[in-house]
Motif scaffolding. Sequence first.
Motif, PDB file in Angstrom:
ATOM      1  N   LYS A 194       0.825  -1.050   0.028  1.00  0.00           N
ATOM      2  CA  LYS A 194      -0.143   0.073  -0.177  1.00  0.00           C
ATOM      3  C   LYS A 194       0.713   1.213  -0.045  1.00  0.00           C
ATOM      4  CE  LYS A 194      -4.023  -2.059   2.514  1.00  0.00           C
ATOM      5  NZ  LYS A 194      -4.781  -1.972   3.547  1.00  0.00           N
ATOM      6  N   ALA A 195       1.972   0.903   0.714  1.00  0.00           N
ATOM      7  CA  ALA A 195       2.943   2.255   0.607  1.00  0.00           C
ATOM      8  C   ALA A 195       3.580   2.609  -0.721  1.00  0.00           C
ATOM      9  CB  ALA A 195       4.111   2.100   1.650  1.00  0.00           C
ATOM     10  N   GLY A 196       3.534   1.653  -1.701  1.00  0.00           N
ATOM     11  CA  GLY A 196       3.923   1.677  -3.129  1.00  0.00           C
ATOM     12  C   GLY A 196       5.507   2.283  -2.972  1.00  0.00           C
ATOM     13  N   ASN A 197       5.900   3.104  -3.929  1.00  0.00           N
ATOM     14  CA  ASN A 197       7.130   3.460  -4.176  1.00  0.00           C
ATOM     15  C   ASN A 197       7.604   4.382  -2.900  1.00  0.00           C
ATOM     16  OD1 ASN A 197       6.521   2.104  -6.287  1.00  0.00           O
ATOM     17  ND2 ASN A 197       7.997   3.399  -7.536  1.00  0.00           N
ATOM     18  N   ASP A 198       6.784   4.881  -2.043  1.00  0.00           N
ATOM     19  CA  ASP A 198       7.171   5.745  -0.960  1.00  0.00           C
ATOM     20  C   ASP A 198       7.929   4.681   0.087  1.00  0.00           C
ATOM     21  OD1 ASP A 198       5.819   8.037  -2.205  1.00  0.00           O
ATOM     22  OD2 ASP A 198       3.885   7.628  -1.062  1.00  0.00           O
ATOM     23  N   ALA A 199       7.616   3.577  -0.132  1.00  0.00           N
ATOM     24  CA  ALA A 199       8.415   2.788   0.932  1.00  0.00           C
ATOM     25  C   ALA A 199      10.030   2.551   0.557  1.00  0.00           C
ATOM     26  CB  ALA A 199       7.789   1.349   1.060  1.00  0.00           C
ATOM     27  N   GLY A 200      10.252   2.809  -0.609  1.00  0.00           N
ATOM     28  CA  GLY A 200      11.723   2.779  -1.090  1.00  0.00           C
ATOM     29  C   GLY A 200      11.647   1.690  -1.907  1.00  0.00           C
ATOM     30  N   PRO A 201      12.884   1.320  -2.574  1.00  0.00           N
ATOM     31  CA  PRO A 201      12.788  -0.031  -3.580  1.00  0.00           C
ATOM     32  C   PRO A 201      13.152  -1.094  -2.730  1.00  0.00           C
ATOM     33  CG  PRO A 201      14.983   1.464  -3.543  1.00  0.00           C
ATOM     34  CD  PRO A 201      14.043   2.336  -2.695  1.00  0.00           C
ATOM     35  N   CYS A 202      12.883  -1.999  -3.557  1.00  0.00           N
ATOM     36  CA  CYS A 202      13.174  -3.440  -2.612  1.00  0.00           C
ATOM     37  C   CYS A 202      13.171  -4.487  -3.846  1.00  0.00           C
ATOM     38  CB  CYS A 202      12.106  -3.796  -1.946  1.00  0.00           C
ATOM     39  SG  CYS A 202      10.484  -4.132  -2.590  1.00  0.00           S
ATOM     40  N   LEU A 203      13.577  -5.787  -3.404  1.00  0.00           N
ATOM     41  CA  LEU A 203      13.659  -6.821  -4.516  1.00  0.00           C
ATOM     42  C   LEU A 203      12.767  -7.750  -3.988  1.00  0.00           C
ATOM     43  CD1 LEU A 203      15.359  -8.500  -6.537  1.00  0.00           C
ATOM     44  CD2 LEU A 203      16.666  -9.337  -4.785  1.00  0.00           C
ATOM     45  N   PHE A 204      11.496  -7.744  -5.084  1.00  0.00           N
ATOM     46  CA  PHE A 204      10.524  -8.900  -4.656  1.00  0.00           C
ATOM     47  C   PHE A 204      11.008 -10.016  -5.629  1.00  0.00           C
ATOM     48  CE2 PHE A 204       8.150  -4.748  -5.008  1.00  0.00           C
ATOM     49  CZ  PHE A 204       7.281  -5.005  -3.659  1.00  0.00           C
ATOM     50  N   VAL A 205      10.639 -11.268  -4.592  1.00  0.00           N
ATOM     51  CA  VAL A 205      11.162 -12.343  -5.239  1.00  0.00           C
ATOM     52  C   VAL A 205       9.953 -13.583  -4.949  1.00  0.00           C
ATOM     53  CG1 VAL A 205      13.662 -12.276  -5.010  1.00  0.00           C
ATOM     54  CG2 VAL A 205      12.191 -12.989  -2.764  1.00  0.00           C
TER      55      VAL A 205
ATOM     56  N   LEU B  75       1.479  -6.213  -7.319  1.00  0.00           N
ATOM     57  CA  LEU B  75       2.489  -5.234  -7.201  1.00  0.00           C
ATOM     58  C   LEU B  75       2.013  -3.989  -8.094  1.00  0.00           C
ATOM     59  CD1 LEU B  75       5.433  -7.758  -8.076  1.00  0.00           C
ATOM     60  CD2 LEU B  75       4.611  -6.847  -5.763  1.00  0.00           C
ATOM     61  N   ASP B  76       1.331  -3.228  -7.728  1.00  0.00           N
ATOM     62  CA  ASP B  76       0.632  -2.025  -8.390  1.00  0.00           C
ATOM     63  C   ASP B  76       1.864  -0.938  -8.243  1.00  0.00           C
ATOM     64  OD1 ASP B  76      -1.752  -2.900  -8.827  1.00  0.00           O
ATOM     65  OD2 ASP B  76      -2.691  -2.306  -7.160  1.00  0.00           O
ATOM     66  N   PRO B  77       2.651  -0.623  -7.509  1.00  0.00           N
ATOM     67  CA  PRO B  77       3.680   0.576  -7.793  1.00  0.00           C
ATOM     68  C   PRO B  77       4.316   0.169  -8.969  1.00  0.00           C
ATOM     69  CG  PRO B  77       4.150  -1.228  -5.825  1.00  0.00           C
ATOM     70  CD  PRO B  77       2.994  -1.337  -6.192  1.00  0.00           C
ATOM     71  N   VAL B  78       5.255   0.941  -9.366  1.00  0.00           N
ATOM     72  CA  VAL B  78       6.076   0.732 -10.605  1.00  0.00           C
ATOM     73  C   VAL B  78       7.142  -0.309 -10.057  1.00  0.00           C
ATOM     74  CG1 VAL B  78       7.778   1.824 -12.143  1.00  0.00           C
ATOM     75  CG2 VAL B  78       5.887   3.087 -11.265  1.00  0.00           C
ATOM     76  N   PHE B  79       7.336  -1.321 -11.212  1.00  0.00           N
ATOM     77  CA  PHE B  79       8.591  -2.486 -10.808  1.00  0.00           C
ATOM     78  C   PHE B  79       8.780  -3.103 -12.220  1.00  0.00           C
ATOM     79  CE2 PHE B  79       4.600  -4.880 -11.232  1.00  0.00           C
ATOM     80  CZ  PHE B  79       4.985  -5.959 -11.658  1.00  0.00           C
ATOM     81  N   LYS B  80       9.866  -3.480 -12.192  1.00  0.00           N
ATOM     82  CA  LYS B  80      10.641  -3.951 -13.327  1.00  0.00           C
ATOM     83  C   LYS B  80      10.793  -5.439 -13.235  1.00  0.00           C
ATOM     84  CE  LYS B  80      10.389  -0.218 -15.311  1.00  0.00           C
ATOM     85  NZ  LYS B  80       9.279  -0.122 -16.578  1.00  0.00           N
ATOM     86  N   PHE B  81      10.337  -6.403 -14.108  1.00  0.00           N
ATOM     87  CA  PHE B  81      10.425  -7.668 -14.152  1.00  0.00           C
ATOM     88  C   PHE B  81      11.844  -8.224 -14.702  1.00  0.00           C
ATOM     89  CE2 PHE B  81       5.975  -8.855 -14.171  1.00  0.00           C
ATOM     90  CZ  PHE B  81       6.078  -9.703 -13.106  1.00  0.00           C
TER      91      PHE B  81
ATOM     92  N   LEU C 160      17.203  -0.127  -9.004  1.00  0.00           N
ATOM     93  CA  LEU C 160      17.309  -0.171  -7.594  1.00  0.00           C
ATOM     94  C   LEU C 160      17.796   1.173  -6.934  1.00  0.00           C
ATOM     95  CD1 LEU C 160      18.224  -3.790  -6.560  1.00  0.00           C
ATOM     96  CD2 LEU C 160      15.979  -2.928  -6.422  1.00  0.00           C
ATOM     97  N   LYS C 161      18.872   1.667  -7.600  1.00  0.00           N
ATOM     98  CA  LYS C 161      19.543   2.996  -7.080  1.00  0.00           C
ATOM     99  C   LYS C 161      18.357   4.178  -7.639  1.00  0.00           C
ATOM    100  CE  LYS C 161      24.334   1.739  -6.889  1.00  0.00           C
ATOM    101  NZ  LYS C 161      25.838   2.040  -7.520  1.00  0.00           N
ATOM    102  N   LYS C 162      17.689   3.939  -8.473  1.00  0.00           N
ATOM    103  CA  LYS C 162      16.818   4.961  -8.961  1.00  0.00           C
ATOM    104  C   LYS C 162      15.425   4.974  -8.043  1.00  0.00           C
ATOM    105  CE  LYS C 162      15.928   5.393 -13.167  1.00  0.00           C
ATOM    106  NZ  LYS C 162      15.496   4.990 -14.715  1.00  0.00           N
ATOM    107  N   GLY C 163      15.481   3.762  -7.423  1.00  0.00           N
ATOM    108  CA  GLY C 163      14.044   3.779  -6.438  1.00  0.00           C
ATOM    109  C   GLY C 163      13.174   2.807  -7.279  1.00  0.00           C
ATOM    110  N   VAL C 164      13.236   2.304  -8.251  1.00  0.00           N
ATOM    111  CA  VAL C 164      12.448   1.106  -8.802  1.00  0.00           C
ATOM    112  C   VAL C 164      12.511  -0.275  -8.444  1.00  0.00           C
ATOM    113  CG1 VAL C 164      11.450   0.500 -10.884  1.00  0.00           C
ATOM    114  CG2 VAL C 164      12.255   2.815 -10.928  1.00  0.00           C
ATOM    115  N   PRO C 165      11.602  -0.716  -7.812  1.00  0.00           N
ATOM    116  CA  PRO C 165      11.751  -2.238  -7.250  1.00  0.00           C
ATOM    117  C   PRO C 165      11.946  -3.078  -8.472  1.00  0.00           C
ATOM    118  CG  PRO C 165       9.619  -1.019  -6.445  1.00  0.00           C
ATOM    119  CD  PRO C 165      10.282  -0.060  -7.423  1.00  0.00           C
ATOM    120  N   ILE C 166      12.571  -4.197  -8.240  1.00  0.00           N
ATOM    121  CA  ILE C 166      12.734  -5.534  -9.112  1.00  0.00           C
ATOM    122  C   ILE C 166      11.707  -6.704  -8.470  1.00  0.00           C
ATOM    123  CG2 ILE C 166      14.694  -6.784 -10.111  1.00  0.00           C
ATOM    124  CD1 ILE C 166      14.782  -4.216 -11.201  1.00  0.00           C
TER     125      ILE C 166
END
Length: 429
Positions: free
Chosen positions: A216-227, A243-249, A292-298
Amino acid sequence: FSRSLTLDACSLFRCRSTIRAKQNQIDSFHLPPILLSIGNILPNSPYRSQQPAQCVLISSDTLIPSFVRIFTNYSRMRLLLAVVIGCVLARNGEGFVPQQQRRLGRWSATAMGVASMPPEGELDTRSFFLSREEVNPIISFGKDDKEKLVNPFGLWCMAVSLVTGPLWMLAMKIVHRMENDENRALFDMTGKIWAKTWLTMTNSYPTITGNMERLKAGNDAGPCLFVANHASWLDIPVLCTVLDPVFKFIAKGELANVPCIGTQLSGGEHILIDRDDRRSQLKTFKEGIKYLKKGVPIMAFPEGQRSKDGHLMEFKGGLFAMATKTKVPIVPITLSHTHAVMPSNSLFPVQPGAGKLHVHIHDPIDAEGKTDDELAALVRASFLQTLPLEQHPLETIPSAKELQSLSDHQQALESSTSTTKNANTTVSV
């Protein structure tokens, strides 16, 4: 509604009239009274009749305006597809009935075969996997490991894909020209909308539990690695519901050739990897670090490939190094029963996923100060906490005798506990 219905019906009659005129040299036919009755609703209609209850002779040249072209080749194709699917369903309608689960354990199934989720903290012993006879395939090709099946429910999923796929492609083309966001957030949103729509139309929307605050916090919670564990093609659309926030597969490069999905991955600038190419693996690592350094989760699958039998496999090396290098947390996600709904030998799902598909979001794992092996062990332990028993690694699944012994031992403990309580009550009295 009346106007569209009349135009559709009259276009069909005009097509029939044209064919008859060429074959039998006739240029007119009788319009049924029901169409004349509907046609009288429209003003200035060329097929309007003063006596709607009778069949009148109407020329095919004045039946419908020349600018109305409804019955196109695409419409004919859809009509033919609908007729074929209808005939198949008439003979194999039982394929749409959800299958009863086999090992119910302490949880009971409803009349439609959809069982409730097990209590939190308890192992999911349910099984929804279907045998070939239960799948009831109507189309099959290939042999052995390369065999692919389609059953009646799979035909419905194919029809949904044919309807929603072109709309998704159109949306991506429009957004691709409009969007200026370097993270391609709006472009990726089209894929998430399609995934949610497709799962809803195929009665396969998953249930979700766990740490929802992080999402729910989305990208405000900071980047992370989803697995997440990977056991089916359904894993990708199911993850898009969560995964509604912006992320990259991080996906294999072969997916770039898959219609719609390949366009989404390429246009959304996701990370594509060639497992056999060392340079591609190094490039993937650098791109992941960059995002990840740009703040986009993977989002990645630590197993590195899809499990053919649904069991959790060993993890590939290198993935968790992204988290340790950027010091971002790892969020494990457990996907349950996706392999049972869409096994590796099927082109489309073989049964509805409602009441079966489940997503559990685990608490984040702090990667700072931990080695790759330690992180892999923690992620694997998180998966096994909520992963169904039938998806556990083969070496960890107990045998029938072990399960029976465990059950007897648990009953003995409960019995001894009950006896102790009764004795204490007697003494106090």
